[in-house]
Design a protein around this motif. Structure first.
Motif, PDB file in Angstrom:
ATOM      1  N   UNK A 153      -7.187  -2.201  35.669  1.00 59.06           N
ATOM      2  CA  UNK A 153      -6.316  -3.385  35.664  1.00 59.06           C
ATOM      3  C   UNK A 153      -5.060  -3.186  36.501  1.00 59.06           C
ATOM      4  N   UNK A 154      -4.877  -1.992  37.070  1.00 59.89           N
ATOM      5  CA  UNK A 154      -3.600  -1.698  37.713  1.00 59.89           C
ATOM      6  C   UNK A 154      -3.305  -2.649  38.870  1.00 59.89           C
ATOM      7  N   UNK A 155      -4.273  -2.895  39.721  1.00 62.25           N
ATOM      8  CA  UNK A 155      -4.009  -3.728  40.902  1.00 62.25           C
ATOM      9  C   UNK A 155      -3.577  -5.138  40.506  1.00 62.25           C
ATOM     10  N   UNK A 156      -4.241  -5.694  39.523  1.00 60.61           N
ATOM     11  CA  UNK A 156      -3.887  -7.044  39.067  1.00 60.61           C
ATOM     12  C   UNK A 156      -2.493  -7.055  38.452  1.00 60.61           C
ATOM     13  N   UNK A 157      -2.209  -6.080  37.583  1.00 58.76           N
ATOM     14  CA  UNK A 157      -0.889  -5.998  36.947  1.00 58.76           C
ATOM     15  C   UNK A 157       0.186  -5.779  38.001  1.00 58.76           C
ATOM     16  N   UNK A 158      -0.077  -4.894  38.954  1.00 53.60           N
ATOM     17  CA  UNK A 158       0.896  -4.596  40.009  1.00 53.60           C
ATOM     18  C   UNK A 158       1.194  -5.841  40.844  1.00 53.60           C
ATOM     19  N   UNK A 159       0.151  -6.553  41.244  1.00 53.25           N
ATOM     20  CA  UNK A 159       0.347  -7.759  42.055  1.00 53.25           C
ATOM     21  C   UNK A 159       1.106  -8.833  41.278  1.00 53.25           C
ATOM     22  N   UNK A 160       0.778  -8.989  40.007  1.00 59.09           N
ATOM     23  CA  UNK A 160       1.470  -9.979  39.181  1.00 59.09           C
ATOM     24  C   UNK A 160       2.936  -9.610  39.007  1.00 59.09           C
ATOM     25  N   UNK A 161       3.194  -8.317  38.747  1.00 55.19           N
ATOM     26  CA  UNK A 161       4.570  -7.859  38.568  1.00 55.19           C
ATOM     27  C   UNK A 161       5.387  -8.070  39.841  1.00 55.19           C
ATOM     28  N   UNK A 162       4.796  -7.781  40.996  1.00 60.56           N
ATOM     29  CA  UNK A 162       5.505  -7.982  42.267  1.00 60.56           C
ATOM     30  C   UNK A 162       5.869  -9.454  42.464  1.00 60.56           C
ATOM     31  N   UNK A 163       4.923 -10.330  42.187  1.00 56.13           N
ATOM     32  CA  UNK A 163       5.186 -11.768  42.349  1.00 56.13           C
ATOM     33  C   UNK A 163       6.322 -12.219  41.433  1.00 56.13           C
ATOM     34  N   UNK A 177      10.964  -2.795  40.286  1.00 54.46           N
ATOM     35  CA  UNK A 177       9.993  -2.460  39.246  1.00 54.46           C
ATOM     36  C   UNK A 177       9.096  -1.269  39.572  1.00 54.46           C
ATOM     37  N   UNK A 178       9.202  -0.700  40.759  1.00 51.80           N
ATOM     38  CA  UNK A 178       8.187   0.233  41.238  1.00 51.80           C
ATOM     39  C   UNK A 178       7.861   1.367  40.261  1.00 51.80           C
ATOM     40  N   UNK A 179       8.885   2.132  39.891  1.00 49.18           N
ATOM     41  CA  UNK A 179       8.626   3.346  39.127  1.00 49.18           C
ATOM     42  C   UNK A 179       8.115   3.052  37.726  1.00 49.18           C
ATOM     43  N   UNK A 180       8.386   1.875  37.227  1.00 50.31           N
ATOM     44  CA  UNK A 180       8.018   1.569  35.842  1.00 50.31           C
ATOM     45  C   UNK A 180       6.548   1.204  35.675  1.00 50.31           C
ATOM     46  N   UNK A 181       5.841   1.074  36.802  1.00 50.98           N
ATOM     47  CA  UNK A 181       4.385   0.972  36.761  1.00 50.98           C
ATOM     48  C   UNK A 181       3.716   2.256  37.249  1.00 50.98           C
ATOM     49  N   UNK A 182       4.523   3.259  37.563  1.00 47.17           N
ATOM     50  CA  UNK A 182       3.998   4.562  37.972  1.00 47.17           C
ATOM     51  C   UNK A 182       4.133   5.600  36.872  1.00 47.17           C
ATOM     52  N   UNK A 183       5.131   5.442  36.006  1.00 47.69           N
ATOM     53  CA  UNK A 183       5.417   6.440  34.973  1.00 47.69           C
ATOM     54  C   UNK A 183       5.445   5.798  33.592  1.00 47.69           C
ATOM     55  N   UNK A 184       4.681   6.371  32.683  1.00 51.17           N
ATOM     56  CA  UNK A 184       4.837   6.005  31.280  1.00 51.17           C
ATOM     57  C   UNK A 184       6.025   6.754  30.696  1.00 51.17           C
TER      58      UNK A 184
END
Length: 367
Positions: free
Chosen positions: A68-78, A7-14
């Motif tokens: 909200x990025x950190x929360x979204x990122x952590x949730x997505x990783x989990x 999922x990495x790039x899809x939270x870095x690039x719109x």
């Protein structure tokens, strides 16, 4: 064969070239009939992925506030780890660079390296060392590395001493839309002739060098505009450089839009000018060739590898050489037509089908 992209790039690039590469590759892998392919990005805000038919449990977020990025990122990783452990892929293809591993047990890890820009031009990026450190970690743990150009492969060998046996090259491709005629409701009309600049323009993209070179074309500059697609609005500094070098500010035009708008721009342009000092691949010249737009490009890094004999070249650090290359094309309808013909032949050598086949061959060697 079960293949998962993380999922990495899809939270870095719109929007962006890397996410488009991953989606295009995944779709052609799936279409091959040889792979059960998933993109595991539970939360994302990427438009290419939003429209992708590749399976995966995903929620598209129209906007992603920085707070909200950190929360979204952590949730997505989990959630990604949960889905990956359920799917149990044989190949885990990482889409960007992180110190965190998402690989389920027994899966082979593949990484794509796009360029070594943060290592070669660290001064152009804030906190470049963070990206470089994460990249080195990802490179060292990968079972195999896919490079998008021979130039990137050489850089990995020369800068970090990566063994050649760990590296393969798979070239990218332009989307098929750029082979088509523009549709009427997105047909772009501009009253004056123009050259086209596509993408970001800062630092190593060398737009300031282009402005100096273009401004020196005394017999042409007054009658030809510069249209910049994407990359953000024209900045005050860019306006200042243009004005200082004798360009009227109304000659610099910024346009944004989708691929249909860009296709229309390619069709109407005298040429695409691509002054970048360094590229891992360089998709816009390939798009231009597909669309029948002459290409005037830097002779550095991967660009000759992509454009071949279908471009008019210049040294990006030599304003006079850039101006001479532009003059040879802009002043000659015959040369423009020659580049259009050569470009269409060159473009035909690159396809997502070919990229997917070569990537599948790499996967099969690992399992």
């Amino acid at each position: 064969m079960k293949i998962a992209f993380d999922q990495q790039v899809f939270l870095l690039q719109q929007y962006g070239g890397i996410s488009r590469y991953v989606c295009s590759l995944a779709e052609h892998l799936s279409a091959s009939g040889r792979a059960d392919t998933r993109i595991v990005a539970p939360l994302h805000f990427n438009h290419a992925l939003k429209d992708s038919p590749i399976p995966g449990r995903r929620l598209w977020l129209p906007q992603l506030p920085s707070k909200a990025f950190r929360l979204v990122d952590a949730t997505s990783k989990f959630l990604a780890r949960v889905e990956l452990n359920q799917f149990q892929p044989q190949i885990m293809h990482e889409t960007y660079f992180t110190e965190h591993s998402f690989r389920p047990a027994r899966a082979a890890r593949v990484l794509t390296v796009y360029d070594m820009i943060h290592e070669k031009y660290a001064d152009s990026f804030r906190n470049a060392h963070w990206t470089s450190d994460a990249k080195r970690t990802a490179v060292n743990r990968a079972d195999h590395i896919v490079c998008i150009s021979e130039n990137t492969r050489r850089d990995l060998i020369e800068l970090w001493g990566i063994p050649e046996t760990k590296l393969s090259v798979t070239h990218l491709a332009a989307d098929r839309i750029f082979e088509q005629a523009p549709i009427e409701d997105t047909d772009f009309s501009h009253a004056r002739p123009y050259v086209l600049i596509v993408g970001s323009r800062g630092n190593y993209k060398n737009f300031e060098g282009f402005l100096r070179a273009f401004s020196s074309l005394s017999g042409i500059r007054d009658d030809v505009d510069v249209i910049c697609f994407g990359g953000g609005a024209i900045t005050p500094r860019e306006q200042e450089i243009a004005s200082k070098n004798g360009l009227r500010l109304e000659q610099l035009v910024h346009v944004s839009g989708d691929d249909q708008k860009l296709l229309s721009l390619y069709h109407g342009a005298l040429a695409l000018v691509y002054p970048s000092i360094y590229e891992g691949f360089g998709i816009p010249p390939l798009e231009a060739m597909a669309a029948g737009c002459p290409v005037i490009t830097s002779n550095s890094s991967s660009l000759p590898e992509v454009v071949g004999d279908a471009g008019e070249y210049f040294a990006p650090d030599d304003d006079a050489d850039m101006a001479a290359a532009m003059l040879r094309v802009l002043a000659s309808a015959e040369r423009r037509q020659e580049l259009i013909s050569l470009g269409r032949l060159r473009h035909a050598l690159f396809s997502w089908h070919k990229c997917a086949k070569q990537t599948l061959d790499i996967y099969e060697r690992l399992i």
